[in-house]
Every structure is written in structure tokens, then in C-alpha cells.
Design a protein around this motif. Structure first.
Motif, short mmCIF file in Angstrom:
data_model
loop_
_atom_site.label_atom_id
_atom_site.label_comp_id
_atom_site.label_asym_id
_atom_site.label_seq_id
_atom_site.Cartn_x
_atom_site.Cartn_y
_atom_site.Cartn_z
N UNK A 351 42.48 -7.15 64.42
CA UNK A 351 41.42 -8.05 63.95
C UNK A 351 41.90 -8.84 62.75
N UNK A 352 41.48 -10.07 62.68
CA UNK A 352 41.84 -10.95 61.56
C UNK A 352 40.57 -11.62 61.07
N UNK A 353 40.52 -11.98 59.80
CA UNK A 353 39.31 -12.66 59.31
C UNK A 353 39.04 -13.94 60.09
N UNK A 354 37.77 -14.20 60.34
CA UNK A 354 37.34 -15.43 61.02
C UNK A 354 37.40 -16.54 59.98
N UNK A 355 38.34 -17.45 60.14
CA UNK A 355 38.57 -18.46 59.09
C UNK A 355 37.37 -19.35 58.86
N UNK A 356 36.69 -19.76 59.93
CA UNK A 356 35.59 -20.72 59.76
C UNK A 356 34.28 -20.04 59.39
N UNK A 357 34.19 -18.74 59.66
CA UNK A 357 32.92 -18.05 59.42
C UNK A 357 33.26 -16.63 58.93
N UNK A 358 33.80 -16.51 57.70
CA UNK A 358 34.30 -15.20 57.28
C UNK A 358 33.21 -14.15 57.05
N UNK A 359 31.97 -14.61 56.74
CA UNK A 359 30.90 -13.66 56.38
C UNK A 359 29.66 -13.95 57.21
N UNK A 360 29.01 -12.92 57.66
CA UNK A 360 27.73 -13.08 58.37
C UNK A 360 26.67 -12.37 57.54
N UNK A 361 25.58 -13.11 57.24
CA UNK A 361 24.50 -12.51 56.44
C UNK A 361 23.49 -11.88 57.37
N UNK A 362 23.13 -10.66 57.08
CA UNK A 362 22.14 -9.97 57.91
C UNK A 362 20.95 -9.64 57.01
N UNK A 363 19.84 -10.32 57.28
CA UNK A 363 18.65 -10.14 56.44
C UNK A 363 17.89 -8.89 56.81
N UNK A 364 17.53 -8.16 55.80
CA UNK A 364 16.62 -7.05 56.04
C UNK A 364 15.53 -7.18 55.00
N UNK A 365 14.29 -7.43 55.46
CA UNK A 365 13.18 -7.77 54.57
C UNK A 365 13.00 -6.73 53.46
N UNK A 366 13.22 -5.47 53.77
CA UNK A 366 12.94 -4.43 52.77
C UNK A 366 14.09 -4.20 51.80
N UNK A 367 15.30 -4.29 52.33
CA UNK A 367 16.44 -3.85 51.52
C UNK A 367 17.20 -5.00 50.86
N UNK A 368 17.22 -6.19 51.49
CA UNK A 368 17.97 -7.31 50.92
C UNK A 368 18.83 -7.94 52.00
N UNK A 369 19.99 -8.44 51.59
CA UNK A 369 20.86 -9.13 52.55
C UNK A 369 22.20 -8.40 52.67
N UNK A 370 22.47 -7.92 53.84
CA UNK A 370 23.78 -7.29 54.07
C UNK A 370 24.78 -8.38 54.45
N UNK A 371 25.99 -8.21 53.99
CA UNK A 371 27.04 -9.20 54.31
C UNK A 371 28.10 -8.51 55.18
N UNK A 372 28.21 -8.96 56.41
CA UNK A 372 29.23 -8.39 57.29
C UNK A 372 30.42 -9.34 57.35
N UNK A 373 31.61 -8.77 57.39
CA UNK A 373 32.77 -9.62 57.61
C UNK A 373 32.82 -9.99 59.09
N UNK A 374 33.25 -11.23 59.36
CA UNK A 374 33.42 -11.67 60.75
C UNK A 374 34.90 -11.69 61.09
N UNK A 375 35.20 -11.35 62.32
CA UNK A 375 36.61 -11.23 62.72
C UNK A 375 36.94 -12.02 63.97
N UNK A 376 38.21 -12.28 64.11
CA UNK A 376 38.79 -12.70 65.38
C UNK A 376 39.49 -11.46 65.91
N UNK A 377 39.26 -11.12 67.14
CA UNK A 377 39.91 -9.95 67.73
C UNK A 377 41.00 -10.41 68.70
#
Ligand SMILES: O=C(O)C(=O)C[C@]1(C(=O)O)C=C[C@@H](O)C=C1
Length: 422
Positions: A351-377
Motif C-alpha cells: 500500500x502507498x499513500x493516495x497522492x490526490x486524496x491522502x486523508x478521508x474524514x469520517x464524521x461521528x456526531x458524538x465523538x468528532x471527526x476521525x481521519x483515515x489515511x487513504x491508500x493505493x493498493x
């Protein structure tokens, strides 16, 4: 410093390494792509024929005939266009009819693709020109020779240059390392595979046998520094320590380049890790032989071309793909099961970092915003694209992916494995 040099996986680019490295700041080695004379000839004759209508007396590639013979791939097209123009001007037509189409005599018609196109031989009948990163004596040069015996190996100062050499028709193939049994993946080349549009047309695995090289008369206890390619330093890390060489280790662009540097600069306090062939080429002595930490040290190289080969089913094939997963859950699991259900073995996943979209934000109303790394496989699997099961697997993979590209379907290197000598 030592750890950083040895641990870094691969040179991000020649320029960076050199600018980071005091050795090269004080003593710059200018890395000009060493194009083979044939290539220079192609370039020169191209400009001369366009600027002076092909007359450049005494120059390299002075005539259109020179141009055509030295760069016949292009010449096929040049001949068609220029003869057509000349015929039109002179009104002296050599046209005949084939299948109702007007065509030129003496100009070969394009051949339909046949099974013989599977052969690695160049279409223009001359020696295959194979670009590699490094200077003569580098392992990549040996890999080019293993992949294409009797080829004309073209040294390039950076991986990127090797890709460009093929894209610009200066070379027919590029041979690039992608992984090593000790050092792991060569990430730079994975990223470049995606950035360029070349196709993987083969693979070779090369046993890598490192030597410690120094100027004649130099003893190990004179040394205050060992230089080499970062992968080579990493592959010899423990052995160097065992040899009592707790000296500075510095990264350079390629192993043979390190040997050349020691030799050209008469460095009596510096050793290079490189091949026995590099010792011979640059007049160095071998202080220690077989210094890789594992005697079965192997690097896998891929061969790249402008066109894919025709996949077959009469011998073992591998296919390399790259994908980015789409929204949803368990996507990677679903993708991998598309192969498992069809009994297709995976030989590699990276896996390698996704150059155009390195981070994906995942909203959770109660907890906040999780940030996932995006990959090229990147996945290699053991099947040919000519097989229905591979085609079906990819059709299924496509359902779960936002991006999918087949990098190549190519014969596996089936060279018999000789167990390492210890
Ligand atoms: O420097 C060389 O001689 C190379 O061909 C490069 C390279 C690499 O990139 O991994 C190739 C094989 C060895 O693993 C060490 C270095």
C-alpha cells in the motif's frame, strides 16, 4: 546519521540524496543521463532532419538514411510521412491499391499483432535498448542483461529518467527494481509505475552478491566511511558491524556509482559496497566478498514497455494491478476474496499513500471527526489476463474500487532456484 542512511528504504531521487549528503555537496558528481551514442544519435538526427531538411554534412545522423537506420521505430513513421510529402510535391506517384486503399510501394504496411509480438525482440531489428538506473556495474545493469541477453543497456541517473527514456523512444524497455528479499519494497518505483503509463511486460529475480571495495592497498582499518545505495547498505548492515566497520555509512544513488566515486576521487578512507563487476570496471580491490546479511539476497526487477504484451495461458503468468478502494465497509476484504474464491494466489500486496486524496474524514456526531489515511493498493496475483477467472476477478474488484488499473500481465520468472551457499 548511520542509521538514517542505512534504514531509509530507497533514494527519493538522486538530487535529494546528493543535496542531503555532505560528501556530494563538497564533491559533486554531476549526474547527466549517460545516453548511449545511439540514443544521442537519434536525438541529434531528429533535430538536424527537422531543422535542415536532413542535410548536416559530417554530423552524427547526417542523412535521413542515418536517422532511419539508427532509430528505425520512428523511421517507419518518418518514411511514410516524408515520402508521401515528396510524392505529393513531385506528382510522381508510386501509389498502388491494397484492399481498396491507396498505399505507397516500398513502405512496409503495419503488421497485424500476432503471437510473435510476445517476443522481447525489438520491432526495428536492431539491438534492444534497455534503460536502467545507475552506472555500468550496477545490479540493475545485470538485471537488464538477464532479462534481455545481448541488449544495449542504457544507464540513467534516476528511475524517473529510465521511465522517460522509454516514453520518449530513447529506449525500448526499462528494467527497474521493485523489491528486495532483505530490504523490502522499493516504494519510489511503485509510485512511478502509477505516474507513468508504461506496462509491465516481464520480471526477473537477480541474486545480489555484495562486495566491499576499496582502492588497491587500502586495508579495512584505514576506513572511516562506507558508501553505497541505501538498499545495499541496509542489506549489509549486520555484516559490516561484524567486520568491525562501525564507521559512517553514507547513501549514494547506486552501488556502482559509489565504486566509481571512490576510484575517481582516490579516496583511501572510503569503501564502496558494490558488485565484483564494479570492482573490475573501476579498478578497485575486493576487501570482503558476499557481505550481504543473507546469502540468499535477491532483488526482483520488472521490465517496462510502451505497449503491453499479449497475455498467454501456456506458461505461468503473473498480473500486477493497482486500485483505490471505494466507500463502504470491508472493501479490502471483499477485493481480496474476489481472488480467493477463484483460487488465485496473491504473491504481493503493497500500500502507498493516495497522492490526490491522502486523508478521508469520517464524521461521528458524538465523538468528532476521525481521519483515515487513504491508500493505493498494489497487488500481484498468479494468473494471466487471458484466463477467464482473472477477468472475472477483476470485474468483481471493479465493483468495490474507485480506481483500478492493470499494470501488466507477464510471464513469471521461473529460473531454477539455487540454494544460497553458506
Ligand atoms: O545500485 C544498484 O546497483 C542497483 O541496481 C539498485 C539496487 C536497488 O535499487 O535495490 C538494485 C539491487 C540491489 O538491491 C541494490 C540496489
Amino acid at each position: 546519521m548511520q542509521a538514517a542512511a542505512a534504514a531509509s528504504s530507497h533514494s527519493p531521487s538522486g538530487t535529494n540524496l546528493r543535496s542531503l549528503n555532505p560528501l556530494f555537496r563538497s564533491n559533486p558528481v554531476i549526474l547527466i543521463p549517460r545516453y548511449h551514442p545511439t540514443v544521442v544519435k537519434c536525438m541529434k538526427s531528429r533535430s538536424s532532419s527537422s531543422s535542415s531538411g536532413g542535410s548536416n554534412p559530417g554530423g552524427v545522423g547526417a542523412t535521413r538514411a542515418d536517422w532511419q537506420s539508427s532509430c528505425a521505430i520512428l523511421a517507419g513513421k518518418v518514411a511514410v510521412v516524408s515520402q508521401q510529402q515528396e510524392t505529393e510535391k513531385s506528382g510522381n506517384s508510386n501509389l498502388s491499391a491494397v484492399n481498396g486503399h491507396r498505399t505507397l510501394d516500398l513502405v512496409p504496411l503495419p503488421k497485424p499483432l500476432s503471437i510473435t509480438d510476445f517476443s522481447p525482440a525489438p520491432m526495428h531489428g536492431s539491438q534492444l535498448r534497455v534503460a536502467y538506473q545507475g552506472v555500468p556495474g550496477a545490479y540493475s545493469e545485470a538485471a537488464a542483461g538477464k532479462a534481455y541477453p545481448n541488449c544495449e543497456a542504457i544507464p540513467c541517473d534516476q528511475f524517473e529518467v529510465a521511465f522517460q527514456a522509454v516514453e520518449l523512444w530513447l529506449a525500448d524497455r526499462a528494467v527497474l527494481p521493485v523489491e528486495n528479499s532483505l530490504g523490502g519494497s522499493i516504494h519510489r518505483n511503485y509510485d512511478l509505475l502509477l505516474r507513468h503509463r508504461l506496462h509491465i511486460v516481464g520480471e526477473v529475480q537477480l541474486p545480489v552478491h555484495h562486495c566491499l571495495l576499496a582502492l588497491p592497498g587500502v586495508r579495512t582499518d584505514y576506513l572511516s566511511r562506507v558508501i553505497s545505495h541505501p538498499q545495499a547498505l541496509a542489506q549489509c548492515e549486520h555484516t559490516l558491524t561484524k567486520l568491525g566497520l562501525n564507521v559512517a555509512r553514507e547513501a549514494v544513488d547506486d552501488t556502482a556509482g559509489a565504486a566509481e566515486f571512490v576510484s575517481n576521487n582516490g579516496l583511501r578512507d572510503t569503501a564502496a559496497i558494490a558488485s565484483a563487476r564494479a570492482a573490475e570496471l573501476y579498478g578497485l580491490q575486493i576487501l570482503a566478498d558476499g557481505i550481504q546479511d543473507d546469502s540468499g539476497n535477491v532483488t526482483r526487477f520488472v521490465m517496462l514497455a510502451r505497449e503491453p504484451i499479449v497475455p498467454r495461458t501456456d506458461r505461468p503468468f503473473k498480473t500486477s494491478i493497482v486500485f483505490a478502494h471505494d466507500k463502504g465497509t470491508s472493501v479490502l476484504f471483499k477485493v481480496l476474496s474476489a481472488f480467493a474464491f477463484r483460487n488465485i494466489s496473491l504473491t504481493k500486496i503493497e500500500s502507498r499513500p493516495h497522492r490526490n486524496r491522502p486523508i478521508r474524514l469520517v464524521d461521528d456526531a458524538n465523538v468528532g471527526t476521525a481521519k483515515h489515511f487513504e491508500y493505493m493498493f498494489y497487488v500481484d496475483f498468479e494468473a494471466s489476463m487471458a484466463e477467464t477467472r482473472a477477468q472475472n476477478a477483476l470485474a468483481e474488484v471493479q465493483e468495490f474500487t474507485s480506481f483500478l488499473r492493470v499494470l501488466g500481465s507477464y510471464p513469471m520468472d521461473m529460473t531454477p532456484w539455487s540454494p544460497p551457499r553458506d
